[in-house]
Design a protein around this motif. Structure first.
Motif, short mmCIF file in Angstrom:
data_model
loop_
_atom_site.label_atom_id
_atom_site.label_comp_id
_atom_site.label_asym_id
_atom_site.label_seq_id
_atom_site.Cartn_x
_atom_site.Cartn_y
_atom_site.Cartn_z
N GLY A 149 24.50 32.93 -39.32
CA GLY A 149 25.18 33.74 -39.87
C GLY A 149 26.43 34.40 -39.44
N ALA A 150 26.46 33.82 -38.12
CA ALA A 150 27.59 34.24 -37.11
C ALA A 150 29.04 33.75 -37.71
N ALA A 151 29.26 32.89 -38.21
CA ALA A 151 30.55 32.33 -38.94
C ALA A 151 30.88 33.23 -39.83
N ARG A 152 29.84 33.46 -40.92
CA ARG A 152 29.94 34.33 -42.12
C ARG A 152 30.37 35.97 -41.56
N MET A 153 29.73 36.12 -40.53
CA MET A 153 29.78 37.44 -39.95
C MET A 153 31.37 37.58 -39.44
N ILE A 154 31.72 36.71 -38.53
CA ILE A 154 33.14 36.53 -38.02
C ILE A 154 34.26 36.52 -39.34
N TYR A 155 33.97 35.67 -40.23
CA TYR A 155 34.80 35.91 -41.34
C TYR A 155 35.01 37.10 -41.95
N SER A 156 33.89 37.78 -42.28
CA SER A 156 33.84 39.17 -42.85
C SER A 156 34.63 40.19 -41.79
N LEU A 157 34.39 39.94 -40.35
CA LEU A 157 34.94 40.82 -39.65
C LEU A 157 36.58 40.66 -39.49
N LEU B 180 33.16 45.36 -42.84
CA LEU B 180 32.19 45.63 -42.00
C LEU B 180 30.82 45.50 -42.44
N PRO B 181 30.52 45.93 -43.86
CA PRO B 181 29.34 45.85 -44.37
C PRO B 181 28.70 44.46 -44.56
N ALA B 182 29.58 43.66 -45.09
CA ALA B 182 29.37 42.24 -45.20
C ALA B 182 28.89 41.45 -43.87
N ALA B 183 29.70 41.81 -42.93
CA ALA B 183 29.40 41.36 -41.28
C ALA B 183 28.09 41.75 -40.81
N ALA C 95 23.66 41.22 -38.06
CA ALA C 95 23.81 42.52 -37.36
C ALA C 95 23.93 42.68 -35.99
N ALA C 96 23.08 41.93 -35.46
CA ALA C 96 22.88 41.80 -34.12
C ALA C 96 24.29 41.39 -33.44
N LEU D 252 17.20 40.42 -43.81
CA LEU D 252 18.02 40.25 -42.76
C LEU D 252 18.16 38.90 -42.77
N ARG D 253 17.94 38.00 -43.24
CA ARG D 253 17.96 36.50 -43.26
C ARG D 253 19.37 36.09 -43.60
#
Length: 139
Positions: A56-64, A69-72, A77-78, A137-138
């Motif tokens: 999920g890191a790529a989607r987290m980076i995209y969201s950031l 922030l909520p989507a990231a 979350a970690a 959390l998945r």
């Protein structure tokens, strides 16, 4: 500015160029939808069907990068919590190269590696538990 100092700053500058290139690819790919081009899947998830600590890191980076922030946090979350520590480490490294001597960061604290490994292990297990609230959390 001396030539030695400029030469010392080449690796931090190169890392910024690489980070911008990666961010550009992630934004162009739009890993949150099927609209962009596909990024390679996580090998651990592909082989075993479980989320690794980085899933999920790529989607987290995209969201950031889009200020969501909520989507990231939903995607990883970690990793969101680790971003300030990563920036602190990079900043200390770059500042140390500029000054010509090492700058201490959180990584040099006595228990940092142990705490980081425990947190990664707990995150890895928690996000793969098949019941609520952990199943949310998945990635």
């Amino acid at each position: 500015m001396t030539a030695t100092r400029l030469k010392a700053m080449l690796p931090p500058a190169a890392s910024v160029v690489v980070a911008v290139a990666i961010a550009t690819v992630v934004v162009a790919a739009d890993p949150t939808s099927e609209a962009g081009f596909p990024l390679p899947p996580c090998p651990l998830k592909l082989l075993f069907g479980i989320d690794c600590p980085g899933c999920g890191a790529a989607r987290m980076i995209y969201s950031l990068l889009h200020g969501d922030l909520p989507a990231a946090v939903h995607y990883n979350a970690a990793a969101v919590l680790f971003v300030p520590f990563f920036l602190w480490t990079w900043g200390g490294w770059a500042w140390g190269r500029w000054r010509g001597r090492r700058v201490r960061t959180w990584e040099q604290w006595r228990w940092s590696p142990h705490v980081a490994l425990v947190l990664i292990a707990v995150w890895s297990v928690a996000r793969n538990l098949p019941f609520e609230p952990f199943s949310s959390l998945r990635a």
